[in-house]
Design an enzyme around this catalytic site. Structure first.
Site, PDB file in Angstrom:
ATOM      1  N   ASP A  94       1.086  -1.565  -0.048  1.00  0.00           N
ATOM      2  CA  ASP A  94       0.672   0.143   0.204  1.00  0.00           C
ATOM      3  C   ASP A  94       0.648   0.987   0.111  1.00  0.00           C
ATOM      4  O   ASP A  94       0.355   2.584  -0.102  1.00  0.00           O
ATOM      5  CB  ASP A  94      -1.150  -0.084   1.627  1.00  0.00           C
ATOM      6  CG  ASP A  94      -0.199  -0.292   2.663  1.00  0.00           C
ATOM      7  OD1 ASP A  94       0.921  -0.881   2.843  1.00  0.00           O
ATOM      8  OD2 ASP A  94      -0.734   0.848   3.765  1.00  0.00           O
ATOM      9  N   ASP A 102       4.731   3.344   9.591  1.00  0.00           N
ATOM     10  CA  ASP A 102       3.826   2.655   9.736  1.00  0.00           C
ATOM     11  C   ASP A 102       4.823   1.527  10.907  1.00  0.00           C
ATOM     12  O   ASP A 102       5.631   1.551  10.926  1.00  0.00           O
ATOM     13  CB  ASP A 102       3.778   1.255   8.635  1.00  0.00           C
ATOM     14  CG  ASP A 102       2.152   1.622   8.043  1.00  0.00           C
ATOM     15  OD1 ASP A 102       2.081   2.806   7.695  1.00  0.00           O
ATOM     16  OD2 ASP A 102       1.843   0.640   7.039  1.00  0.00           O
TER      17      ASP A 102
END
Length: 295
Positions: free
Chosen positions: A64, A173
């Site tokens: 992503d 992340d």
């Protein structure tokens, strides 16, 4: 220094939250962070383009965050780019980019021959693999590389941007990570991912209890992100990379504010922050947010 959120979503496709990407602009330099789905369209909507990007920094190699890389290369060339894309990423980035370019080589060769443009240098790529603690300078804008904890992903980074007397931290992340907290201490703005665990119920045939637990284990829970901002003593906290992308915004805001007394902003695609003036822009709306006073 200006931060624009290009995509605040996650792997789940969403009409409001495109794939992860952010744009940092300062003193004539334009740095793109991550290359999620729809990034080329969002760049144009933000008044920029792939042609303008001086460097792309990748936090890690999850799909992503990199899925639109080839689209960025091709569209930048169509926009008149005549110099190579500079891509900074974790170990493994060169292997990935080499494979990507090889995969699309037949298409690219045909396109070059048929379109007969003046230059093909915009289709070249230069890859620089990052290490924790690296600092890269782009004019008056610096980017410091911070290792974060996204295990089992082996190499994942956040970034600290500094320029014009202002500092910006982008988490990438990560689960709660002390290294990031220490590096982000006292920044004017922290852009941090958020995992809203109570919005992801177990659904037979879609996700199990184990699935939810495993995904939560390498992200930062909405119940923790305010504590992180408070411990780091940041000026302003902006939430991004919403998992799931559809959520009760007010409920998330209330939960995070319970642990952080500074301003908390639910990030939206194409929201911009002027860190010099302390002004947030979103569509036609303008509002101020407090800046840290530095001596």
């Amino acid at each position: 220094m200006e931060l624009t959120l290009l995509g605040t979503g996650c792997p789940s496709a969403h009409l409001e939250r495109y794939g992860p990407a952010a744009l940092v602009r300062h003193a004539g330099q334009t740095i793109l962070v991550d290359c999620g789905s729809g990034v080329t369209q969002r760049l144009i909507a933000a008044g920029s383009s792939g042609r303008d990007v001086d460097a792309l920094f990748l936090t890690h190699l999850h799909s992503d965050h990199i899925v639109d890389l080839y689209q960025l290369i091709i569209s930048s060339w169509h926009q008149g780019r005549e110099w190579p894309q500079r891509i900074f990423g974790p170990p493994g980035t060169k292997r990935y980019v080499d494979g990507l370019m090889k995969l699309w080589e037949p298409e690219r060769t045909l396109r070059i021959a048929h379109e007969e443009r003046d230059s093909t240098e915009g289709l070249e790529v230069e890859v620089i693999e990052l290490s924790p603690g690296d600092v890269h300078q782009f004019g008056r804008l610096s980017v410091e590389v911070v290792e974060v904890d996204h295990k089992p992903v082996r190499h994942a980074f956040g970034f600290i941007f500094a320029g014009g007397g202002r500092r910006l931290a982008i988490s990438g992340d990560t689960r709660r990570c002390q290294t990031l907290i220490d590096a982000a201490r006292g920044v004017d703005l922290l852009l941090h991912e958020v995992f809203i665990h109570y919005e992801l119920p177990v659904i037979p045939g879609l996700r199990t209890e184990r699935t939810v637990s495993n995904v939560a284990s390498y992200h930062t829970l909405s119940s923790d992100v305010g504590k992180i901002a408070g411990e780091a003593g940041v000026g302003c906290l902006v939430l991004t990379h919403f998992v799931p992308p559809s959520c009760d915004r007010d409920a998330v805001l209330d939960q995070v504010k319970a642990d952080f007394s500074g301003p908390v902003i639910v990030g939206e695609d194409l929201m911009s922050f002027d860190l010099q003036a302390g002004v947030l822009s979103y569509g036609q709306a303008r509002m101020s947010f407090p800046l840290i006073t530095r001596t």
